[in-house]
Each structure stands twice: as C-alpha cells, then as structure tokens.
Write a protein that holds these residues in place. Structure first.
Motif, PDB file in Angstrom:
ATOM      1  N   GLY A   1       0.829  -1.182   0.000  1.00 37.29           N
ATOM      2  CA  GLY A   1       0.000   0.000   0.000  1.00 37.29           C
ATOM      3  C   GLY A   1       0.869   1.239   0.000  1.00 37.29           C
ATOM      4  O   GLY A   1       2.030   1.198   0.415  1.00 37.29           O
ATOM      5  N   GLU A   2       0.301   2.343  -0.481  1.00 36.88           N
ATOM      6  CA  GLU A   2       1.035   3.605  -0.500  1.00 36.88           C
ATOM      7  C   GLU A   2       0.529   4.495   0.635  1.00 36.88           C
ATOM      8  O   GLU A   2      -0.675   4.756   0.752  1.00 36.88           O
ATOM      9  N   ILE A   3       1.433   4.951   1.464  1.00 42.98           N
ATOM     10  CA  ILE A   3       1.096   5.707   2.677  1.00 42.98           C
ATOM     11  C   ILE A   3       0.420   7.029   2.319  1.00 42.98           C
ATOM     12  O   ILE A   3       0.881   7.763   1.447  1.00 42.98           O
ATOM     13  N   ILE A   4      -0.692   7.313   3.022  1.00 41.81           N
ATOM     14  CA  ILE A   4      -1.394   8.580   2.810  1.00 41.81           C
ATOM     15  C   ILE A   4      -1.491   9.414   4.096  1.00 41.81           C
ATOM     16  O   ILE A   4      -1.877  10.580   4.043  1.00 41.81           O
ATOM     17  N   GLN A   5      -1.139   8.824   5.233  1.00 38.18           N
ATOM     18  CA  GLN A   5      -1.215   9.568   6.500  1.00 38.18           C
ATOM     19  C   GLN A   5      -0.250   8.953   7.514  1.00 38.18           C
ATOM     20  O   GLN A   5      -0.188   7.733   7.652  1.00 38.18           O
ATOM     21  N   ILE A   6       0.515   9.796   8.181  1.00 40.00           N
ATOM     22  CA  ILE A   6       1.419   9.361   9.245  1.00 40.00           C
ATOM     23  C   ILE A   6       1.026  10.088  10.526  1.00 40.00           C
ATOM     24  O   ILE A   6       0.864  11.309  10.533  1.00 40.00           O
ATOM     25  N   GLY A   7       0.859   9.330  11.594  1.00 38.59           N
ATOM     26  CA  GLY A   7       0.579   9.910  12.904  1.00 38.59           C
ATOM     27  C   GLY A   7       1.538   9.336  13.926  1.00 38.59           C
ATOM     28  O   GLY A   7       1.911   8.162  13.843  1.00 38.59           O
ATOM     29  N   ALA A   8       1.967  10.147  14.872  1.00 38.43           N
ATOM     30  CA  ALA A   8       2.923   9.667  15.872  1.00 38.43           C
ATOM     31  C   ALA A   8       2.781  10.469  17.156  1.00 38.43           C
ATOM     32  O   ALA A   8       2.386  11.641  17.149  1.00 38.43           O
TER      33      ALA A   8
ATOM     34  N   ALA B   1       3.787  12.773  25.354  1.00 46.12           N
ATOM     35  CA  ALA B   1       4.193  14.149  25.089  1.00 46.12           C
ATOM     36  C   ALA B   1       3.628  14.676  23.771  1.00 46.12           C
ATOM     37  O   ALA B   1       2.440  14.518  23.492  1.00 46.12           O
ATOM     38  N   ASP B   2       4.492  15.266  22.928  1.00 44.31           N
ATOM     39  CA  ASP B   2       4.017  15.946  21.727  1.00 44.31           C
ATOM     40  C   ASP B   2       3.583  14.974  20.634  1.00 44.31           C
ATOM     41  O   ASP B   2       3.883  13.785  20.677  1.00 44.31           O
ATOM     42  N   GLU B   3       2.866  15.531  19.657  1.00 48.45           N
ATOM     43  CA  GLU B   3       2.252  14.725  18.602  1.00 48.45           C
ATOM     44  C   GLU B   3       2.692  15.216  17.227  1.00 48.45           C
ATOM     45  O   GLU B   3       3.093  16.363  17.059  1.00 48.45           O
ATOM     46  N   PHE B   4       2.565  14.301  16.259  1.00 47.16           N
ATOM     47  CA  PHE B   4       2.911  14.631  14.877  1.00 47.16           C
ATOM     48  C   PHE B   4       1.872  13.997  13.958  1.00 47.16           C
ATOM     49  O   PHE B   4       1.465  12.843  14.156  1.00 47.16           O
ATOM     50  N   GLN B   5       1.431  14.748  12.965  1.00 46.37           N
ATOM     51  CA  GLN B   5       0.541  14.177  11.947  1.00 46.37           C
ATOM     52  C   GLN B   5       0.759  14.888  10.627  1.00 46.37           C
ATOM     53  O   GLN B   5       0.955  16.103  10.592  1.00 46.37           O
ATOM     54  N   ILE B   6       0.732  14.106   9.546  1.00 49.37           N
ATOM     55  CA  ILE B   6       0.897  14.703   8.228  1.00 49.37           C
ATOM     56  C   ILE B   6       0.143  13.870   7.208  1.00 49.37           C
ATOM     57  O   ILE B   6       0.072  12.641   7.308  1.00 49.37           O
ATOM     58  N   MET B   7      -0.451  14.561   6.235  1.00 48.08           N
ATOM     59  CA  MET B   7      -1.116  13.900   5.123  1.00 48.08           C
ATOM     60  C   MET B   7      -0.109  13.754   3.985  1.00 48.08           C
ATOM     61  O   MET B   7       0.691  14.658   3.731  1.00 48.08           O
ATOM     62  N   VAL B   8      -0.162  12.622   3.300  1.00 48.62           N
ATOM     63  CA  VAL B   8       0.797  12.333   2.234  1.00 48.62           C
ATOM     64  C   VAL B   8       0.047  12.197   0.914  1.00 48.62           C
ATOM     65  O   VAL B   8      -0.917  11.435   0.809  1.00 48.62           O
ATOM     66  N   LYS B   9       0.501  12.937  -0.088  1.00 48.26           N
ATOM     67  CA  LYS B   9      -0.118  12.877  -1.416  1.00 48.26           C
ATOM     68  C   LYS B   9       0.435  11.672  -2.170  1.00 48.26           C
ATOM     69  O   LYS B   9       1.640  11.592  -2.434  1.00 48.26           O
ATOM     70  N   PRO B  10      -0.402  10.697  -2.509  1.00 50.82           N
ATOM     71  CA  PRO B  10       0.106   9.498  -3.189  1.00 50.82           C
ATOM     72  C   PRO B  10       0.591   9.808  -4.602  1.00 50.82           C
ATOM     73  O   PRO B  10       0.021  10.638  -5.302  1.00 50.82           O
ATOM     74  N   LYS B  11       1.638   9.113  -5.001  1.00 49.96           N
ATOM     75  CA  LYS B  11       2.224   9.306  -6.330  1.00 49.96           C
ATOM     76  C   LYS B  11       1.785   8.217  -7.298  1.00 49.96           C
ATOM     77  O   LYS B  11       1.577   8.482  -8.484  1.00 49.96           O
ATOM     78  N   TYR B  12       1.636   6.990  -6.796  1.00 48.84           N
ATOM     79  CA  TYR B  12       1.369   5.848  -7.667  1.00 48.84           C
ATOM     80  C   TYR B  12      -0.099   5.407  -7.623  1.00 48.84           C
ATOM     81  O   TYR B  12      -0.687   5.108  -8.648  1.00 48.84           O
ATOM     82  N   TYR B  13      -0.669   5.367  -6.427  1.00 50.34           N
ATOM     83  CA  TYR B  13      -2.079   4.982  -6.285  1.00 50.34           C
ATOM     84  C   TYR B  13      -2.875   6.240  -5.964  1.00 50.34           C
ATOM     85  O   TYR B  13      -3.296   6.467  -4.838  1.00 50.34           O
ATOM     86  N   ARG B  14      -3.041   7.078  -6.978  1.00 52.42           N
ATOM     87  CA  ARG B  14      -3.613   8.403  -6.739  1.00 52.42           C
ATOM     88  C   ARG B  14      -5.110   8.382  -6.478  1.00 52.42           C
ATOM     89  O   ARG B  14      -5.642   9.264  -5.814  1.00 52.42           O
ATOM     90  N   HIS B  15      -5.808   7.383  -7.030  1.00 49.84           N
ATOM     91  CA  HIS B  15      -7.247   7.297  -6.795  1.00 49.84           C
ATOM     92  C   HIS B  15      -7.494   6.508  -5.514  1.00 49.84           C
ATOM     93  O   HIS B  15      -7.058   5.365  -5.383  1.00 49.84           O
TER      94      HIS B  15
ATOM     95  N   VAL C   1       1.440  16.218   1.176  1.00 47.09           N
ATOM     96  CA  VAL C   1       2.762  16.593   0.660  1.00 47.09           C
ATOM     97  C   VAL C   1       3.409  15.337   0.097  1.00 47.09           C
ATOM     98  O   VAL C   1       3.066  14.214   0.493  1.00 47.09           O
ATOM     99  N   PRO C   2       4.339  15.451  -0.822  1.00 42.85           N
ATOM    100  CA  PRO C   2       5.012  14.264  -1.370  1.00 42.85           C
ATOM    101  C   PRO C   2       5.680  13.456  -0.270  1.00 42.85           C
ATOM    102  O   PRO C   2       6.150  14.004   0.727  1.00 42.85           O
TER     103      PRO C   2
END
Length: 333
Positions: free
Chosen positions: A30-37, A47-61, A82-83
C-alpha cells in the motif's frame, strides 16, 4: 531516549483497476497517505504529537473502502498532502535522534520500509522498533493472539477520545497503553515474546478450540491447504487421518473446513496462512469441536454456498464498446 508510537494509513488500488496493474520499482502492499505519531518520554509521559497527510504518487485514486474506513477524501489529500519524501523528512526531524519506534501490530513498520524503498530513501532509522502488542500480551494475559487496539484499551480501562482508523488517533490511544507498560522490561524480553508469538497464532481463537499447531515451509497457498486436507488433517483425539469437505475463505488469509474422523466424528478446522521472511508459507491451524461457535459459522457459510457452482460453466463476458464500458463504470448520481 524517546519512544515514538507510530501509526499509518495507506491506500491500496482497487482490484482490477489500472493502478493495480502498474509495475512499480519495488513491490508494496500500500502507498502511505497519512502518518501519525506520539512521543513517550523516558519518564513515560505522553508528550508531543505529529501528523501529516501524504499525497500518493502511484495509487492516486483513493480506494473506496480505504476512504470509508479512514474518512479521508481525495480532495483532502490534494489540498493537504505533501510528497512522501518531504513528509518523511519532516517526520524524521520531529522524531529527533536516539529513538525507538513502537507500533500496534507488524504491518506499519513493513509498509513504511516498503515506501521508503519505493522512493529510494534510507530505511536505517526504522531498525529499532517493537510491536507493542507483544509487550502488552507478555505483561497482561500472556496470550499469543493479536489483540485489537480497542480490546487492549478496554482491558486497561482507557476511554477512546480520538477517532479510530485515524493515524494520530490510533497512535495516541496506543501511546496511552504503552505508557502503562514496562517498556524497558518489554524490550529486554521482546525476543522471547516474539518467539512465543511465532509458535502461537496470528488472530484470536473462538470458543471451542481444542487443538492448535503451527506448520512451516510450504511453497504456496495451494500446497499448504492440500497438506491441511491430507497428511496433516489428523484427528485431535486418535491422530488418525480425517476426511475434509470444502475450504471456505475468510478475511485475513484464513480458511475453514469441516473434517470428519471415522471414529470420533466431525471437527471444524480453521487455518491462517502467513508469509515467512524467506517467502515460504506458514500455517496456523486451529481445531474446534463440532458444536462450537466456529463450526456454526461454517454451517451458515455452507448453507449459502451453491453446491452446483463448481460444476456450472462460467459464461464468457462480451467485450463492450468504449462508450458502454465508460457508462458502466461511471459513478451513480
């Protein structure tokens, strides 16, 4: 040293779609679309948190099931994503040096490494990691089955305050569980816990289980199921050869069959297939009483099956014109 509790969501192409037929530089699940930590400090503070949305390159739909499960829409990925290389750089900067990753399950770290390899990025920062499920099991009921995050939260009396199937939400709830574990002890005893798991089973047992065994080194699914239906299909009481009936597929690479011993009657067999590091197949086999909940599930599935399906020839589908195919594939209003 800090612990980084990580969770991810990833997209998979719809079977038969053009994306599913793409040849990629590296095989990925699978191609990652979201990372949370979420960070856990040495003093076991969440403690602190991190989250980012990832724009897929190969499985765009976006797969409809993935979108329904996670609540993520393609528009959000286009607007916020983001890429992947940029997302990983931001994530690594947030993590900082001297870290150990914790995940709930074995999948996330593997998916991360596959995506890193896909973009030809360094994977060495992922080497120090533990599956928190193994530590949780070792320090609670000692079971070898994988527990759902929700089940573990209930066992610790933790109330859900974040959405499920959201990378940051799942990471946060996992962090609350990990903060109650002896992580230092868990890391020291991890190899033993992992060995216990590998000799046990992937997945929870249903009531009525009377025997369990693990088999290794099958070339593929066909040979594994053939063995489970023949030389390894032994009665749990007399060890005599049982006669199988029909395998029914279940989610998660699981299969069930109703076997019969001439002397001791019927038993429900459930197996789960998983790939070993060397690419061969491992089989976890569970045997249930004929009156068990698992056997009842088999009976319900068998009732729905049409016994004539196997003998009934498949009709060839006519090739449709481009306009007809496009119309058939167009979304309903």
């Amino acid at each position: 040293m800090n612990y980084i509790v990580m969770d991810m969501e990833w997209n998979q192409p719809w079977p038969g779609s053009p994306s599913s037929k793409k040849t990629l530089p590296v095989s990925i699940r699978g191609e990652i679309i979201q990372i949370g930590a979420v960070r856990i400090t040495e003093t076991k503070e969440v403690a602190d948190e991190f989250q980012i949305m990832v724009k897929p390159k190969y499985y765009r739909h976006l797969n409809r099931r993935v979108s329904k499960l996670t609540g993520i829409k393609e528009t959000r990925l286009r607007e916020e994503g983001v890429p992947f290389p940029e997302a990983v750089e931001l994530f690594r900067n947030w993590c900082g040096p001297d870290i150990v990753f914790l995940t709930w399950g074995f999948d996330d770290i593997g998916i991360l490494r596959e995506n890193l390899q896909l973009f030809d990025l360094d994977t060495s920062f992922t080497e120090r990691w533990y599956n928190a499920q193994m530590i949780f099991n070792a320090q609670t009921d000692g079971s070898t089955s994988q527990k759902a995050l929700k089940t573990a939260m209930e066992m610790f009396g933790i109330e859900a305050t974040r959405p499920a199937h959201d990378a940051l939400g799942d990471a946060y709830h996992t962090a609350l569980i990990c903060a109650r574990l002896d992580l230092e002890k868990g890391a020291a005893e991890y190899d033993e816990a992992l060995k216990s798991h590998e000799n046990g089973f992937h997945g929870a047992e249903l009531p009525g289980c009377i025997a369990r065994k693990v088999f290794y080194d099958y070339a593929d699914k066909r040979s594994a199921l053939n063995a489970m239906s023949s030389e390894e299909n032994k009665c749990p009481i007399c060890e005599g050869r049982m006669l199988g009936s029909r395998w029914f597929a279940q989610p998660g690479h699981r299969y069930m069959d109703l076997a019969t011993c001439p002397e001791h009657g019927k038993f429900l067999i459930r197996v789960r297939l998983s790939e070993q590091p060397d690419g061969l197949i491992r089989v976890s086999r569970l045997t249930y009483e004929a009156t068990s909940e698992a056997a009842e599930a088999y009976a319900r599935r068998a009732e729905k099956a049409d016994p004539e399906d196997a003998a009934r020839p498949r009709r060839r589908r006519r090739r449709r014109s481009g306009s007809a195919a496009a119309k058939a594939e167009a979304p309903k209003e």
